[in-house]
Design a protein around this motif. Sequence first.
Motif, PDB file in Angstrom:
ATOM      1  N   LYS A  47      -8.858  -9.192   6.386  1.00 24.32           N
ATOM      2  CA  LYS A  47      -7.616  -9.109   5.637  1.00 24.32           C
ATOM      3  C   LYS A  47      -8.057 -10.496   4.047  1.00 24.32           C
ATOM      4  O   LYS A  47      -8.787 -11.129   4.304  1.00 24.32           O
ATOM      5  CB  LYS A  47      -6.530  -9.686   6.204  1.00 24.32           C
ATOM      6  CG  LYS A  47      -6.139  -9.906   4.987  1.00 24.32           C
ATOM      7  CD  LYS A  47      -4.049 -10.843   6.132  1.00 24.32           C
ATOM      8  CE  LYS A  47      -3.270 -10.575   4.893  1.00 24.32           C
ATOM      9  NZ  LYS A  47      -1.842 -11.554   5.218  1.00 24.32           N
ATOM     10  N   GLU A  50      -3.770 -10.962   0.536  1.00 28.60           N
ATOM     11  CA  GLU A  50      -2.821  -9.815   0.911  1.00 28.60           C
ATOM     12  C   GLU A  50      -3.703  -8.212   1.133  1.00 28.60           C
ATOM     13  O   GLU A  50      -2.427  -7.497   0.929  1.00 28.60           O
ATOM     14  CB  GLU A  50      -2.105  -9.995   0.127  1.00 28.60           C
ATOM     15  CG  GLU A  50      -1.670 -11.604  -0.521  1.00 28.60           C
ATOM     16  CD  GLU A  50      -0.747 -11.830   1.247  1.00 28.60           C
ATOM     17  OE1 GLU A  50      -0.364 -10.661   1.810  1.00 28.60           O
ATOM     18  OE2 GLU A  50      -0.894 -13.168   1.679  1.00 28.60           O
ATOM     19  N   LYS A 134      -2.147   1.026  13.446  1.00 23.62           N
ATOM     20  CA  LYS A 134      -0.364   0.446  13.050  1.00 23.62           C
ATOM     21  C   LYS A 134      -0.012   1.048  14.212  1.00 23.62           C
ATOM     22  O   LYS A 134       1.437   0.207  14.959  1.00 23.62           O
ATOM     23  CB  LYS A 134      -0.310   0.083  11.297  1.00 23.62           C
ATOM     24  CG  LYS A 134      -0.643  -0.295  10.283  1.00 23.62           C
ATOM     25  CD  LYS A 134       0.016   0.032   9.704  1.00 23.62           C
ATOM     26  CE  LYS A 134       0.928   1.056   9.214  1.00 23.62           C
ATOM     27  NZ  LYS A 134       1.089   0.902   7.624  1.00 23.62           N
ATOM     28  N   THR A 141       1.267  -4.046  10.690  1.00 22.39           N
ATOM     29  CA  THR A 141       2.677  -3.346  10.361  1.00 22.39           C
ATOM     30  C   THR A 141       3.030  -3.866   8.647  1.00 22.39           C
ATOM     31  O   THR A 141       3.196  -2.864   8.096  1.00 22.39           O
ATOM     32  CB  THR A 141       4.223  -4.086  10.777  1.00 22.39           C
ATOM     33  OG1 THR A 141       3.664  -5.327  10.582  1.00 22.39           O
ATOM     34  CG2 THR A 141       4.061  -3.660  12.400  1.00 22.39           C
ATOM     35  N   ASN A 142       2.323  -4.699   8.133  1.00 19.00           N
ATOM     36  CA  ASN A 142       2.412  -5.289   6.861  1.00 19.00           C
ATOM     37  C   ASN A 142       1.075  -4.228   5.370  1.00 19.00           C
ATOM     38  O   ASN A 142       0.996  -4.507   4.602  1.00 19.00           O
ATOM     39  CB  ASN A 142       2.575  -6.813   6.396  1.00 19.00           C
ATOM     40  CG  ASN A 142       1.153  -7.517   6.700  1.00 19.00           C
ATOM     41  OD1 ASN A 142       0.800  -6.911   7.388  1.00 19.00           O
ATOM     42  ND2 ASN A 142       0.865  -8.553   6.483  1.00 19.00           N
ATOM     43  N   THR A 151      -0.130  -4.738  -2.390  1.00 14.65           N
ATOM     44  CA  THR A 151       1.490  -5.138  -2.346  1.00 14.65           C
ATOM     45  C   THR A 151       2.160  -6.490  -3.368  1.00 14.65           C
ATOM     46  O   THR A 151       1.659  -6.650  -3.737  1.00 14.65           O
ATOM     47  CB  THR A 151       1.183  -5.724  -0.488  1.00 14.65           C
ATOM     48  OG1 THR A 151       0.413  -6.681  -0.459  1.00 14.65           O
ATOM     49  CG2 THR A 151       0.759  -4.616   0.703  1.00 14.65           C
TER      50      THR A 151
END
Length: 155
Positions: A47, A50, A134, A141-142, A151
């Motif tokens: 990551k 984001e 997931k 989950t995001n 996002t």
Amino acid sequence: MTINSNAIVNAITEHGDPVFHTSEMHLKPFLCRESVCNLADIIAVYKRSERFYIVGIEIKEWDKRVHKKVAVDYMETYRHTCEYFYLAAKKFSRNTLKLADIGLFDLTEMKVIKTPEYLYPDVELRANIMKRIKNNFKVLTNAVDDPFQRTILEF
């Protein structure tokens, strides 16, 4: 030498922070007999800002050099689902060191010796692997499934 997947995943820092990894995961939602591999040695998710990146890592513990043909065959398999691909080995041929797109990880030094280029994976296959991560592992989950979707937190 026993390969420690945590050590490899943590040594790769070019794509952000590692947030998930697993071994022996199917690269595609179907069995593909035309590919050199059906199971990824390591699938890692990193990551950065984001954004989640799927990174595939193939491990070759051979004492002999890994040559260009083997490296290209694996990269062509991983590139459909992963945004970046690393081949991890003890030794590489000179031609392998010159390959575009592929990342190389030295198992002797436990470090990246060549960073990969973005592979532009198939959107549906990349989304499928993210959904399987997931759903099967109840993590991330995001994370968005589409590699080109952003996002709202990024803006």
